[in-house]
Design an enzyme around this catalytic site. Structure first.
Site, PDB file in Angstrom:
ATOM      1  N   ARG A   1       0.789  -1.107  -0.033  1.00 46.15           N
ATOM      2  CA  ARG A   1       0.006  -0.049  -0.086  1.00 46.15           C
ATOM      3  C   ARG A   1       0.722   1.350   0.028  1.00 46.15           C
ATOM      4  O   ARG A   1       0.689   2.374  -0.590  1.00 46.15           O
ATOM      5  CB  ARG A   1      -0.702   0.035   1.197  1.00 46.15           C
TER       6      ARG A   1
ATOM      7  N   ASP B   1       0.625   3.953   6.592  1.00 50.96           N
ATOM      8  CA  ASP B   1       0.783   5.160   7.056  1.00 50.96           C
ATOM      9  C   ASP B   1       1.968   6.136   6.754  1.00 50.96           C
ATOM     10  O   ASP B   1       1.683   7.249   6.906  1.00 50.96           O
ATOM     11  CB  ASP B   1       0.493   5.009   8.583  1.00 50.96           C
TER      12      ASP B   1
HETATM   13  N1  HAX Z   1       9.902   2.419  15.878  1.00 49.92           N
HETATM   14  C1  HAX Z   1      10.603   2.144  17.017  1.00 49.92           C
HETATM   15  N2  HAX Z   1      10.310   0.883  17.645  1.00 49.92           N
HETATM   16  C2  HAX Z   1       9.387   0.217  16.982  1.00 49.92           C
HETATM   17  C3  HAX Z   1       8.941   0.286  15.740  1.00 49.92           C
HETATM   18  C4  HAX Z   1       8.988   1.636  15.223  1.00 49.92           C
HETATM   19  N3  HAX Z   1       8.421   2.129  13.981  1.00 49.92           N
HETATM   20  N4  HAX Z   1       8.125  -0.609  15.335  1.00 49.92           N
HETATM   21  C5  HAX Z   1       8.404  -1.584  16.329  1.00 49.92           C
HETATM   22  N5  HAX Z   1       9.178  -1.114  17.323  1.00 49.92           N
HETATM   23  C6  HAX Z   1       9.522  -1.805  18.550  1.00 49.92           C
HETATM   24  C7  HAX Z   1       8.293  -2.008  19.238  1.00 49.92           C
HETATM   25  O1  HAX Z   1       8.013  -0.862  20.204  1.00 49.92           O
HETATM   26  C8  HAX Z   1       9.038  -3.095  20.217  1.00 49.92           C
HETATM   27  O2  HAX Z   1       9.677  -2.663  21.568  1.00 49.92           O
HETATM   28  P1  HAX Z   1       9.605  -3.269  22.864  1.00 49.92           P
HETATM   29  O3  HAX Z   1      10.150  -4.584  22.523  1.00 49.92           O
HETATM   30  O4  HAX Z   1      10.152  -2.266  23.578  1.00 49.92           O
HETATM   31  O5  HAX Z   1       8.266  -3.465  23.340  1.00 49.92           O
HETATM   32  C9  HAX Z   1       9.812  -4.109  19.317  1.00 49.92           C
HETATM   33  O6  HAX Z   1      10.312  -3.019  18.267  1.00 49.92           O
HETATM   34  C10 HAX Z   1       9.289  -5.293  18.822  1.00 49.92           C
HETATM   35  O7  HAX Z   1       7.925  -4.888  18.071  1.00 49.92           O
HETATM   36  P2  HAX Z   1       7.553  -5.880  16.762  1.00 49.92           P
HETATM   37  O8  HAX Z   1       7.328  -7.101  17.324  1.00 49.92           O
HETATM   38  O9  HAX Z   1       8.386  -5.434  15.658  1.00 49.92           O
HETATM   39  O10 HAX Z   1       6.161  -4.768  16.575  1.00 49.92           O
HETATM   40  P3  HAX Z   1       4.702  -5.198  17.043  1.00 49.92           P
HETATM   41  O11 HAX Z   1       4.179  -6.243  16.431  1.00 49.92           O
HETATM   42  O12 HAX Z   1       4.858  -5.494  18.484  1.00 49.92           O
HETATM   43  O13 HAX Z   1       3.968  -3.631  16.674  1.00 49.92           O
HETATM   44  C11 HAX Z   1       3.616  -1.995  15.576  1.00 49.92           C
HETATM   45  C12 HAX Z   1       3.586  -3.553  15.513  1.00 49.92           C
HETATM   46  C13 HAX Z   1       2.924  -1.424  14.061  1.00 49.92           C
HETATM   47  C14 HAX Z   1       2.755  -1.595  16.540  1.00 49.92           C
HETATM   48  C15 HAX Z   1       4.732  -1.331  15.823  1.00 49.92           C
HETATM   49  O14 HAX Z   1       5.649  -1.454  14.586  1.00 49.92           O
HETATM   50  C16 HAX Z   1       4.797   0.379  15.822  1.00 49.92           C
HETATM   51  O15 HAX Z   1       4.607   0.738  17.168  1.00 49.92           O
HETATM   52  N6  HAX Z   1       5.108   1.012  14.732  1.00 49.92           N
HETATM   53  C17 HAX Z   1       4.914   2.315  14.678  1.00 49.92           C
HETATM   54  C18 HAX Z   1       3.380   2.853  14.787  1.00 49.92           C
HETATM   55  C19 HAX Z   1       2.865   2.437  13.459  1.00 49.92           C
HETATM   56  O16 HAX Z   1       3.289   2.886  12.399  1.00 49.92           O
HETATM   57  N7  HAX Z   1       1.533   1.901  13.382  1.00 49.92           N
HETATM   58  C20 HAX Z   1       0.541   1.540  12.345  1.00 49.92           C
HETATM   59  C21 HAX Z   1       0.938   0.124  11.931  1.00 49.92           C
HETATM   60  C22 HAX Z   1      -0.030  -0.003  10.525  1.00 49.92           C
HETATM   61  C23 HAX Z   1      -1.499   0.035  11.001  1.00 49.92           C
HETATM   62  O17 HAX Z   1      -1.893  -0.753  11.826  1.00 49.92           O
HETATM   63  N8  HAX Z   1      -1.927   1.002  10.471  1.00 49.92           N
HETATM   64  O18 HAX Z   1      -3.298   1.284  10.728  1.00 49.92           O
END
Ligand code: HAX
Length: 425
Positions: free
Chosen positions: A317, A363
């Protein structure tokens, strides 16, 4: 080709027969195990629900009814995608027209909705206004009416479809109204009956540039669905499983979309890009992007628009939005910055070593398009996402009512239970 209702009426008995046979023959077959880490970790990877509208493959991204997004779906209009989500078939011209005509006939947000939205505090979040608008219309629900009258279970999908069509037909108008009321843009603009669903949304927002219409169609197509386990779809599914009607269920799902780790990431993301540009006085250099990314990470924040719970590649996307920007405004400074960030941030995240997926999600790029077309109020961006995602939620709801999916009720255990359990291993 058949209308949505007729196509579903033809398909649903076959689907029910399939499910009956699957249950009879393989009901006890295991498809997943759950670890303690998964129980505490948001059930990531646990296969525990069914969603037939789309799947998300870690290395491919969104696949709608077997068709990967980048294999022709980005050129489709949202009405065609809605038909595909529900029936598994791309509509021909006649069937597409029938969806468009259906939406057109059902337009018209009741005036009591505007009264409620105008009475909300001036600094309400647009998502709170949008979700409230949906909830206020719940009194129109055919599902609730028919349920109260005692409809049979096999008919549940019919008023669920009726409510879904009513709701979807009104969402662009509701969303545009939220924009114009919240940001004092003047009178509401009524829908234009000569326009399609996506273009009409653009029109009612107050922008009639043909490019913007195209952008709106793409935007509504790309955000339509992302299988069943994400927060918004899963919430909508859970609420709907209690036989709460589609107005309740979709509004609930969208409240989940309003979280910064989910749909609200698009507002956060553009904020991050503009902050970066502001800090360095224009389009930043690679070094400056790196510095800003590390600053964000070192202050304990996430870089919005990057990472994903399922995806392990650049989100298709994002690829589609990027291609649109490159075609229409390659030299726009905000778009250029988004593109530059894409070249730098994945390396920073890899070095940081935490995120399992260092690549951009949907996003990361969508806000730059909206900003270019003059929608600068980025708190509003998740409302665009919502109008589109409601198509996926409604499709999943209708199919779940057709399949007679049971009320959601996973078993929770306490931390004490876990400790006792592991002590006996
Ligand atoms: N920046 C910094 N750290 C990040 C990160 C990012 N963009 N993405 C993941 N991490 C971190 C997590 O916070 C987590 O840290 P902790 O162990 O300290 O808790 C670690 O990396 C492992 O996380 P992960 O297993 O890779 O990712 P999750 O499945 O837990 O979470 C998220 C997925 C999308 C929530 C996460 O990547 C994130 O917070 N991204 C930034 C926010 C974002 O862009 N959200 C939109 C996602 C798409 C969506 O749903 N749109 O609607």
């Amino acid at each position: 080709m058949a209308t949505l209702h007729d196509k579903l009426a033809e398909q649903i008995p076959v689907l029910r027969e399939d499910l009956k046979n699957l249950g009879k023959e393989y009901g006890d077959t295991k498809i997943s195990d759950v670890t303690i880490a998964q129980a505490y970790g948001g059930m990531r990877g646990v296969k525990g629900m069914i969603c037939d509208t789309s799947v998300v493959e870690p290395d491919k991204g969104l696949i709608i009814r077997g068709i990967p997004l980048l294999e022709g779906l980005t050129e489709k209009w949202p009405e065609e995608i809605f038909y595909l989500l529900l029936t598994g078939e791309l509509p021909d011209e006649e069937a597409t027209k029938s969806v468009q005509e259906d939406f057109r006939k059902r337009q018209g947000v009741p005036s009591y909705v505007w009264d409620v939205l105008r009475a909300m505090p001036e600094d309400s979040h647009p998502m709170a206004m949008f979700d409230t608008g949906i909830l206020v219309m719940e009194k129109e629900s055919m599902f609730r009416k028919r349920y109260t009258e005692g409809m049979t279970k096999t008919d549940y999908w019919k008023p669920a479809l009726e409510d879904s069509l009513q709701l979807l037909a009104k969402l662009p108008e509701l969303a545009a109204g939220v924009y114009r009321i919240r940001y004092k843009k003047g009178d509401l603009i009524p829908p234009d009956n000569n326009l399609d669903w996506g273009a009409n949304y653009g029109h009612m927002l107050g922008n009639d540039q043909p490019d913007f219409y195209e952008c709106m169609r793409l935007y509504l197509t790309l955000h339509c669905d992302h299988e069943g386990g994400n927060v918004s779809a899963n919430t909508c599914h859970t609420v709907g499983s209690a036989l709460s009607d589609p107005y309740y269920a979709v509004s609930a799902g969208l409240n989940g979309l309003a979280g910064p780790l989910h749909g609200l990431a698009n507002q956060e993301c553009l904020g991050w890009i503009l902050e970066l540009m502001d800090k360095f006085g224009g389009t930043p250099t690679a070094e400056q992007i790196k510095e800003h990314a590390w600053e964000t990470l070192n202050s304990g924040k996430v870089i919005p628009g990057y990472g994903h719970a399922v995806l392990r590649v650049t989100d298709p996307r994002f690829v589609a939005f990027n291609a649109f920007g490159k075609k229409h405004f390659p030299d726009d400074p905000v778009f250029k910055t988004v593109d530059l960030v894409y070249q730098i941030v994945p390396e920073v995240l890899k070095e940081h070593g935490k995120a399992k997926n260092p690549w951009p999600n949907v996003d990361a790029g969508s806000g730059a398009l909206l900003y270019y077309y003059g929608i600068k109020e980025f708190e509003y961006y998740t409302v665009f996402f919502s109008v589109s995602r409601a198509m996926g939620m409604c499709s999943q709801l209708v199919l779940n009512r057709a399949m007679g999916t049971a009320i959601t009720r996973p078993k929770s255990v306490s931390t004490k239970w876990i400790k006792d359990f592991v002590s006996k291993q």
